[in-house]
Design a protein around this motif. Structure first.
Motif, PDB file in Angstrom:
ATOM      1  N   GLN A 162       0.829  -1.206   0.000  1.00 21.11           N
ATOM      2  CA  GLN A 162       0.000   0.000   0.000  1.00 21.11           C
ATOM      3  C   GLN A 162       0.861   1.253   0.000  1.00 21.11           C
ATOM      4  O   GLN A 162       0.579   2.211  -0.707  1.00 21.11           O
ATOM      5  CB  GLN A 162      -0.942   0.004   1.212  1.00 21.11           C
ATOM      6  N   GLY A 167      -1.431   3.839  -1.778  1.00 20.49           N
ATOM      7  CA  GLY A 167      -2.781   3.625  -1.259  1.00 20.49           C
ATOM      8  C   GLY A 167      -2.899   4.016   0.196  1.00 20.49           C
ATOM      9  O   GLY A 167      -1.903   4.273   0.880  1.00 20.49           O
ATOM     10  N   TYR A 169      -3.711   3.062   3.999  1.00 22.83           N
ATOM     11  CA  TYR A 169      -3.682   1.861   4.833  1.00 22.83           C
ATOM     12  C   TYR A 169      -4.091   2.155   6.226  1.00 22.83           C
ATOM     13  O   TYR A 169      -4.223   3.208   6.696  1.00 22.83           O
ATOM     14  CB  TYR A 169      -2.326   1.183   4.822  1.00 22.83           C
TER      15      TYR A 169
END
Length: 169
Positions: A162, A167, A169
């Motif tokens: 991630q 991304g 997390y």
């Protein structure tokens, strides 16, 4: 609901296990607050023969002792309620544990959702067709790993991925 009353501090017994929970800095802060505005929250005690056993309010009790008080405001609770309180702790520490558990659950659910979506993306129709054609044309070779289920990752591997992919997390 029982009304707060005044209890002699010397009649309040603190279980040995609870004494380990004393935090001098917190006691000092509470003592300062008691000096400024008085005791705002009563402690909870349960009766035990000729004394009272502390259920909740260790830091407040210690602050009053440090200030030289001889009495403290408290509420008598039943033994059943006292047992419930020990099973279901309250306060900032318990709230922090609950928040942490909720955060971990959310991370786990996000991870499972990410794994599902990655698994679904890797199994696009053209790729499955290519894998099937490759296996048909080359019977001695194993199908590509992309056509099978994605391997499970550990939480640390997932977090690393991630971070790498940008991304949340």
């Amino acid at each position: 609901m029982p009304k707060p009353q005044s209890f002699p501090i010397e009649k309040i017994y603190v279980p040995v296990k609870r004494k380990k929970e004393i935090k001098p800095q917190v006691v000092e802060e509470i003592a300062g607050s008691i000096l400024e505005i008085g005791q705002q929250a009563p402690i909870l005690v349960r009766p035990d023969e000729d004394r009272f056993v502390l259920v909740e309010g260790l830091q407040r009790l210690e602050a009053c002792k440090a200030l030289g008080e001889t009495t403290i405001v408290g509420i008598v609770v039943s033994a059943e309620l006292a047992q419930q309180r020990t099973l279901l702790p309250e306060g900032p520490e318990a709230d922090a544990v609950r928040d942490n558990m909720a955060r971990l659950k959310k991370l786990r659910l996000e991870k499972e959702a990410a794994e599902t979506s990655i698994g679904n993306l890797s199994k696009t129709e053209p790729e499955r067709t290519r894998s099937a054609r490759s296996a048909r044309d080359n019977p001695g070779t194993a199908p590509s790993r992309a056509s099978g289920p994605t391997p499970k990752k550990t939480l640390s591997e997932w977090i690393t991925q991630q971070k790498r992919d940008g991304g949340r997390y």
